[in-house]
Design a protein around this motif. Structure first.
Motif, PDB file in Angstrom:
ATOM      1  N   VAL A  55      -2.648   8.502  -9.295  1.00 20.15           N
ATOM      2  CA  VAL A  55      -1.935   9.717  -8.873  1.00 20.15           C
ATOM      3  C   VAL A  55      -2.837  10.934  -9.058  1.00 20.15           C
TER       4      VAL A  55
ATOM      5  N   PHE B 290      -5.252  11.070  -6.250  1.00 23.10           N
ATOM      6  CA  PHE B 290      -4.662  11.573  -5.004  1.00 23.10           C
ATOM      7  C   PHE B 290      -4.518  13.094  -5.053  1.00 23.10           C
TER       8      PHE B 290
ATOM      9  N   ASN C 299       0.827  -1.210   0.000  1.00 26.47           N
ATOM     10  CA  ASN C 299       0.000   0.000   0.000  1.00 26.47           C
ATOM     11  C   ASN C 299       0.857   1.255   0.000  1.00 26.47           C
TER      12      ASN C 299
ATOM     13  N   LYS D 208       3.833   1.579  -1.046  1.00 22.89           N
ATOM     14  CA  LYS D 208       4.600   1.704  -2.270  1.00 22.89           C
ATOM     15  C   LYS D 208       3.828   2.452  -3.352  1.00 22.89           C
ATOM     16  N   TRP D 209       2.536   2.342  -3.343  1.00 23.38           N
ATOM     17  CA  TRP D 209       1.748   2.939  -4.426  1.00 23.38           C
ATOM     18  C   TRP D 209       1.095   4.263  -4.073  1.00 23.38           C
ATOM     19  N   GLN D 210       1.588   4.926  -2.996  1.00 21.49           N
ATOM     20  CA  GLN D 210       1.158   6.295  -2.728  1.00 21.49           C
ATOM     21  C   GLN D 210       2.134   7.213  -3.452  1.00 21.49           C
ATOM     22  N   GLY D 211       1.670   7.946  -4.430  1.00 25.30           N
ATOM     23  CA  GLY D 211       2.568   8.884  -5.099  1.00 25.30           C
ATOM     24  C   GLY D 211       2.940   8.450  -6.507  1.00 25.30           C
ATOM     25  N   VAL D 212       3.780   9.261  -7.164  1.00 23.87           N
ATOM     26  CA  VAL D 212       4.135   9.007  -8.564  1.00 23.87           C
ATOM     27  C   VAL D 212       5.187   7.915  -8.617  1.00 23.87           C
TER      28      VAL D 212
END
Lengths: 62, 685
Positions: B487, B490, A52, A54-58
């Motif tokens: 992304v 978010f 989880n 790891k997949w926050q952000g670009v």
């Protein structure tokens, strides 16, 4: 032969590291070194959190 | 003695590089060996890396190995981890290398092989590599802060907002155009469609495997997935020969576009472990494997590049996209030469992994040089095709005619001979019903790759190689689509959270659904208008993507230039200033032409007027009237969007100039936000 084996082992380690295959083992080592008194996550719980976060952000590009 | 030998080696590299670049530039023969391109590229990157990048690191950025990096200072075993430089390089390269460098050079090959090659090499070593390296450096010196945060901290709120808006806009356009590439590759191709469809359940199987069956065994799961993907490629051939199954997967572009839109929405709201994460493993392995395989095949086969150095289309009359060599080759090839998107990665995960400042050059500069090399290989794969075949595959029906005979007549009349039989034979070999008007770059690249692989590893499997190449492109286009949608979501949640705090909660289901739907709706709309466009949506969307990607690059270079000036390095600002000025010139000229050009294939407003005139004349059929009305609206929308991009660019440029002028005049500006020096305890990692 030892030279060659050494290279293969290093390549395998690199592959595991790059793909995150060894993430739990690294977590165990980090945990033992820095916070041995805190509760330890199981492999399954750890993997959930790791994936989880790891997949926050670009993470991927064009 | 050793020193002398080293110098001699570099002299040889320089001479070989110069000879290869010169050979490519002055060749006017029938064809030219692809090895020239590979030699030129390798020598140029090696020299630039050894001298230019080393000089920037030592003299401009003043790398300090004794300084502790954020990874060392905040080491938490998760996102901040001091990591071996080869591993960081691998992570960084896997993150920056997407489908962009495969598609752009393929499209730009309509100008001939020379403009694209020179721009990829020069733009890469002087622009893209420098951008990635300095952004990585500045982020690392600021605890791994993002480009948007750095823009806000160093320039002010205007820069921060521009960076945020720019990122969101590029994401929307990027996803739409990539979606269009996939749709054009799957149109009326049951083999391609069924293979791409199969990647979804395969990713889910892998997701379950890693989550529940063997938790965290990433390599096992990925190996399983890769085997299943290869089976899916072969299975697609079986579907293609099965009359009933074939019908299920045989669709028009519009129906496929809806599938992609629905898929994108589902992928955005499903948990990451089920679809996104496993798909990413598969696409990364596929991507690296295929790139290595292509490099080997080109080195072994040494195919002949048959495209001329320059074609007559440099005047702007090209069939794939309208617009003259300047500025459009520089817009069409963004990824591979300079890609603003990389600045997000270079100010994201990567700076948090670096164990030493010394690694900046290899990761930042070297990573981009390798991506640039991928772009050169894509260009080679597209230009080894007979030019007539290349144009037949890539020219939209609206330009060359929908009938095969008509299309080959038009293309042959341009001086690129091709016959209907040749195209039919090729289509049969590739296992496709037709290869005409498959605009978007993926099919022609796949044909090129299949012919290179075929001649290297056996010609009997051409259809398999072709669909393998299509699957490989589709898999990581869909990964970018998933990741990009997420992304975007978010970012939108972050923005909306300022107004309605509840919507900012990233795990609150109604907010997730609402914001995902908005993001998917936005790119879905652009995908839709691309699909219904009679001239092939690539002509419409790819320039918008190039402009927005370079807008982001310009923002990153503005931030870097501003920081250099504030750091008292005025005499060195040309390292970022020069590529910045070039990007400003190119994007502004291209935007101006895209909005105001009289050529209906270039100017959005001219095209809208042309449609309006046809509508008023009453010569259109009732079905076309509806489409024409929509197109007129869309063209105005595209014009407005382009204007918005170029305006954002100029706002941030002026903001940077304002801050720099104030600093140089001795007036107060926002202080540098570099973290204080802390000595490193790590040595030799």
């Amino acid at each position: 032969m030892p030279m060659k084996n050494n290279f293969l082992i290093r390549a395998w380690r690199g592959l595991r590291r790059l793909s995150g295959d060894d993430a739990y083992e690294r977590y165990l080592a980090h945990h033992a070194e820095h916070h041995p008194d805190e509760p330890l996550l199981s492999r399954e719980e750890f993997f959930k959190q790791w994936q989880n976060s790891k997949w926050q952000g670009v993470k991927r590009c064009c | 003695m050793k020193n002398l030998l080293g110098k001699l080696v570099w002299v040889i590299v320089a001479v070989a590089g110069a000879a290869a670049v010169g050979g490519i530039a002055i060749n006017r023969g029938e064809s030219i060996n692809a090895l020239w391109f590979i030699t030129a590229a390798v020598c140029v990157y090696a020299i630039a890396y050894r001298f230019y990048a080393a000089w920037i690191a030592a003299k401009v950025l003043v790398i300090d190995e004794t300084r502790a990096t954020p990874a060392e200072r905040f080491d938490n075993g998760r996102d901040f981890v001091p990591t071996n430089k080869w591993i960081v390089f691998g992570h960084h390269f896997a993150a920056i290398a997407g489908p962009g460098p495969l598609v752009g050079p393929t499209l730009a090959a309509q100008f001939g092989y020379l403009p694209g090659t020179l721009w990829i090499l020069i733009g890469g070593v002087l622009g893209g590599c420098v951008q990635d390296m300095v952004t990585l450096f500045f982020s690392m010196r600021r605890d791994g802060r993002s480009l948007g945060q750095m823009a806000r901290d160093e320039l002010g709120p205007i820069g921060g907002v521009a960076a945020m808006v720019g990122t969101l806009a590029i994401m929307i356009i990027l996803i739409a155009v990539l979606g269009l590439v996939v749709v054009n590759a799957m149109k009326h191709s049951p083999w391609a469609t069924s293979t791409v469809a199969a990647t979804i359940p395969i990713a889910m199987i892998v997701g379950f495997y890693m989550r529940s069956i063997r938790p965290g065994r990433v390599l096992e799961g990925s190996a399983l997935g890769v085997i299943l993907l290869l089976l899916a490629v072969a299975g697609g051939g079986w579907v293609d020969h099965h009359p009933a199954l074939r019908a299920i997967f045989d669709h028009e572009g519009l129906a496929l576009a809806w599938c992609v839109i629905i898929y994108g929405f589902a992928a955005a709201i499903l948990p990451v472990w089920l679809l996104l994460a496993p798909r990413d493993y598969l696409s990364t392995f596929m991507k690296l494997g295929t790139v290595i395989l292509l490099a080997i095949a080109i080195a072994v086969m040494q195919p002949q590049v048959k495209m001329p150095a320059l074609t007559q289309f440099i005047d702007g009359t090209g069939p794939i996209f309208g617009g003259s060599l300047f500025p459009f080759v520089f817009i069409t090839i963004a990824c591979g030469a300079i890609s603003g998107f990389h600045a997000l990665i270079a100010s994201g995960t990567t700076p948090k992994l670096l164990a030493s400042e010394r690694h900046i050059r290899m990761v930042g500069y070297g990573g981009m040089a390798l991506e640039s090399f991928v772009a050169i290989m894509a260009l080679v794969a597209a230009t080894v095709l007979d030019p007539g075949v290349y144009f037949a595959i890539n020219s939209p029906a609206g330009i060359v005619g929908a009938e095969a005979a008509q299309a080959v007549a038009t293309i042959s009349a341009w001086g690129f001979p091709v016959t209907v039989e040749q195209m039919e034979t090729l289509a049969r070999q590739m296992g496709e019903a037709t290869l005409f008007a498959r605009t978007g770059g993926a099919p022609s690249l796949a044909v090129g790759m299949a012919s290179i692989f075929g001649s290297a590893f056996g010609n009997g499997l051409l259809a398999l190689w072709y669909h393998f190449a299509i699957m490989f492109e589709a898999v990581f286009i869909l990964t970018t689509l998933d990741a990009g949608t997420r992304v975007g979501r978010f970012m939108l949640q972050d923005m909306l959270g300022n107004i309605f705090p509840k919507l900012g909660r990233t795990s609150w289901t109604p907010s997730v659904i609402l914001t995902s739907a908005i993001i998917v709706g936005l790119w879905g709309y652009f995908l839709y208008i691309g699909v219904i466009d009679p001239n092939g949506g690539v002509n419409l969307l790819w320039p918008l993507f190039g402009i927005s990607n370079q807008l982001l690059a310009a923002i990153a270079l503005c931030v870097a230039t501003g920081i250099l000036i504030k750091s008292g390095k005025l005499k060195h600002i040309w390292i970022t200033g020069l590529p910045l000025v070039w990007l400003i010139v190119v994007t502004t000229t291209a935007s101006w032409q895209k909005i105001f050009s009289d050529d209906v294939r270039v100017g959005f407003l001219a095209a809208a007027q042309d449609k309006a005139a046809k509508l008023a004349a009453g010569t259109l059929s009732p079905g076309d009237v509806e489409v024409a009305k929509q197109l007129i609206f869309n063209l105005h929308l595209d014009a407005a969007l382009t204007a918005f991009f170029v305006l954002t660019l100029w706002i941030i440029v002026f903001d940077m100039l304002r801050v720099s002028a104030r600093h140089l005049a001795g007036k107060p500006v926002l202080p540098l936000t570099e973290s204080p020096y802390i000595p490193s305890k790590l040595a030799g990692i």
